[in-house]
Design a protein around this motif. Structure first.
Motif, PDB file in Angstrom:
ATOM      1  N   SER A  38      27.411  24.992 -16.604  1.00  0.00           N
ATOM      2  CA  SER A  38      28.289  25.794 -17.446  1.00  0.00           C
ATOM      3  C   SER A  38      29.630  25.077 -17.616  1.00  0.00           C
ATOM      4  O   SER A  38      29.977  24.234 -16.793  1.00  0.00           O
ATOM      5  CB  SER A  38      28.613  27.128 -16.764  1.00  0.00           C
ATOM      6  N   PRO A  39      30.389  25.453 -18.640  1.00  0.00           N
ATOM      7  CA  PRO A  39      31.765  24.962 -18.699  1.00  0.00           C
ATOM      8  C   PRO A  39      32.541  25.388 -17.445  1.00  0.00           C
ATOM      9  O   PRO A  39      32.383  26.520 -16.988  1.00  0.00           O
ATOM     10  CB  PRO A  39      32.349  25.680 -19.926  1.00  0.00           C
ATOM     11  N   ASP A  66      31.401  15.767 -24.849  1.00  0.00           N
ATOM     12  CA  ASP A  66      32.212  16.967 -25.063  1.00  0.00           C
ATOM     13  C   ASP A  66      32.092  17.436 -26.504  1.00  0.00           C
ATOM     14  O   ASP A  66      31.895  16.635 -27.410  1.00  0.00           O
ATOM     15  CB  ASP A  66      33.690  16.680 -24.753  1.00  0.00           C
ATOM     16  N   VAL A  67      32.243  18.735 -26.693  1.00  0.00           N
ATOM     17  CA  VAL A  67      32.238  19.300 -28.041  1.00  0.00           C
ATOM     18  C   VAL A  67      33.473  18.802 -28.803  1.00  0.00           C
ATOM     19  O   VAL A  67      33.401  18.439 -29.974  1.00  0.00           O
ATOM     20  CB  VAL A  67      32.255  20.850 -27.990  1.00  0.00           C
ATOM     21  N   GLN A  68      34.594  18.800 -28.118  1.00  0.00           N
ATOM     22  CA  GLN A  68      35.858  18.341 -28.687  1.00  0.00           C
ATOM     23  C   GLN A  68      36.682  17.686 -27.576  1.00  0.00           C
ATOM     24  O   GLN A  68      36.438  17.961 -26.411  1.00  0.00           O
ATOM     25  CB  GLN A  68      36.684  19.515 -29.257  1.00  0.00           C
ATOM     26  N   CYS A  92      26.056  21.709 -29.036  1.00  0.00           N
ATOM     27  CA  CYS A  92      26.221  22.310 -27.711  1.00  0.00           C
ATOM     28  C   CYS A  92      25.548  21.520 -26.601  1.00  0.00           C
ATOM     29  O   CYS A  92      25.479  21.971 -25.468  1.00  0.00           O
ATOM     30  CB  CYS A  92      25.646  23.719 -27.740  1.00  0.00           C
ATOM     31  N   VAL A 119      27.628  18.195 -22.134  1.00  0.00           N
ATOM     32  CA  VAL A 119      28.443  19.310 -22.605  1.00  0.00           C
ATOM     33  C   VAL A 119      28.235  20.504 -21.666  1.00  0.00           C
ATOM     34  O   VAL A 119      27.144  20.695 -21.134  1.00  0.00           O
ATOM     35  CB  VAL A 119      28.001  19.704 -24.041  1.00  0.00           C
ATOM     36  N   GLY A 120      29.269  21.281 -21.445  1.00  0.00           N
ATOM     37  CA  GLY A 120      29.154  22.454 -20.579  1.00  0.00           C
ATOM     38  C   GLY A 120      28.287  23.517 -21.222  1.00  0.00           C
ATOM     39  O   GLY A 120      28.722  24.196 -22.150  1.00  0.00           O
ATOM     40  N   ASN A 121      27.053  23.637 -20.737  1.00  0.00           N
ATOM     41  CA  ASN A 121      26.097  24.553 -21.357  1.00  0.00           C
ATOM     42  C   ASN A 121      24.888  24.639 -20.438  1.00  0.00           C
ATOM     43  O   ASN A 121      24.220  23.643 -20.198  1.00  0.00           O
ATOM     44  CB  ASN A 121      25.692  24.018 -22.737  1.00  0.00           C
ATOM     45  N   LEU A 122      24.612  25.827 -19.954  1.00  0.00           N
ATOM     46  CA  LEU A 122      23.555  25.990 -18.954  1.00  0.00           C
ATOM     47  C   LEU A 122      22.189  26.235 -19.605  1.00  0.00           C
ATOM     48  O   LEU A 122      21.187  26.344 -18.917  1.00  0.00           O
ATOM     49  CB  LEU A 122      23.922  27.160 -18.031  1.00  0.00           C
ATOM     50  N   CYS A 124      21.006  25.056 -23.400  1.00  0.00           N
ATOM     51  CA  CYS A 124      20.428  24.103 -24.352  1.00  0.00           C
ATOM     52  C   CYS A 124      20.271  22.704 -23.769  1.00  0.00           C
ATOM     53  O   CYS A 124      19.391  21.950 -24.185  1.00  0.00           O
ATOM     54  CB  CYS A 124      21.290  24.031 -25.597  1.00  0.00           C
TER      55      CYS A 124
END
Lengths: 215, 215
Positions: A38-39, A66-68, A92, A119-122, A124
């Motif tokens: 996760s983020p 990172d997304v941004q 994502c 990327v912070g994402n648990l 996808c």
């Protein structure tokens, strides 16, 4: 239905590229880890602690996703290891073709370890093979003991689970044993580490394990 | 290219259904909130605290979205308010058609507030309108001050930001001011609340604000 088919095609194409990356990294004897969480679970801080311990004896490079922003890449750059930044611009998760492009920038360096910070994402990030040897799931104690049950896919595909921010356990009313038990219910083969990047507790055990993987 | 087009079509279809839901909810005078955040930011605990304060004076129903399990719905059910569970089976976000189905189960109840707790995901949930009046972004202090900068889309589409777990600030070396400043940089119109669901600090201000919305 059409969407599903195209999704499958995207995944197939991704897996082909991931296999190419894996082959090349294997020929270079680079052990590659894909850090997912996760983020805000503390991936970058853990990476900083890991790199500062590994760097005296091992060569390391890093790909930051990172997304941004390139905030994380800047943090890693300060440690004096080669780092390449992927900005996904809204996507994502990292995909293998992004990693291939980032890897081009690191092609001139030969590393024993390549860390890919996703990327912070648990959710996808679990679906996309990036050519890594191992997915490392990072879960902070502040996220709650039930998370492996609620987001099982990630814990199923990971080889290692690192439970972070253990210094906060006294203030949370959570139990590390329950975290561990819930994760092992989903995937009994998980290698689990418990660390506090703040106090340093547990980081050495994780770094020792890493060194064994390239011995 | 084909994928992009289909993605756009999925979003268009989603927005159509969302508009239908919004129309129906408006005619019922239900104020609807879509709670979005990373996994583990404390959405469900905040919802428990919110419901227990609102329930004596207002009618409430809840839709719970999860990738797997009905752990959260069970927690809400204990508070004695109508709750419908969506299990997305792997999908990383709720879509309007899932909410429409869940809403069918709640059709017999008339509520002043409908809370939709989205899947824990700070990226993909930003894209999908569920027919809500308002997206509420929840961010725990343990996730780090830079998160609004790193995941800007969510903070751009949200109307309210709730910073949670403020009781942990003394142990983290973070500043609430920086959280607030970074969020307002991305979206100056955000209404920001700082709460600790554990100590209850700040929850009353948030609940008062909610009550004003249906006055």
């Amino acid at each position: 239905m059409a969407v599903l088919k195209i999704e499958r095609k995207v995944l197939e194409k991704n897996d082909e590229i991931a296999d190419e990356i894996r082959k090349e990294l294997k020929s270079r004897k680079t052990f590659t880890l894909n850090l997912v969480s996760s983020p805000g679970s503390g991936k970058t801080t853990l990476l900083e602690q890991t790199i500062s311990r590994l760097k005296p004896t091992h060569s390391i490079s890093v790909i930051e996703g990172d997304v941004q922003t390139d905030i994380d890449a800047q943090r890693i750059d300060k440690l004096g290891v080669p780092v390449s930044q992927i900005v996904t611009n809204g996507s994502c998760h990292l995909e293998a073709d992004m990693v291939r492009d980032a890897f081009e920038q690191l092609r001139h360096v030969s590393s024993q370890f390549l860390f890919i910070e996703n990327v912070g994402n648990l959710v996808c990030t679990a679906d996309f093979d990036l050519g890594e040897d191992l997915k490392v799931a990072v879960l902070s104690v502040t996220e709650g003991e039930e998370k492996p049950l609620k987001y099982p896919a990630m814990f199923r595909v990971a080889g290692v689970l690192i439970i972070t921010k253990t210094d906060l356990v006294p203030y949370l009313g959570v139990s590390l044993e329950t975290f561990r038990k819930n994760a092992l219910t989903i995937n009994p083969d998980l290698v689990v580490f418990e660390v506090s990047s703040k106090t340093g507790e547990g980081v050495d055990a994780w770094v020792s394990w890493l060194k064994q993987q390239v011995r």
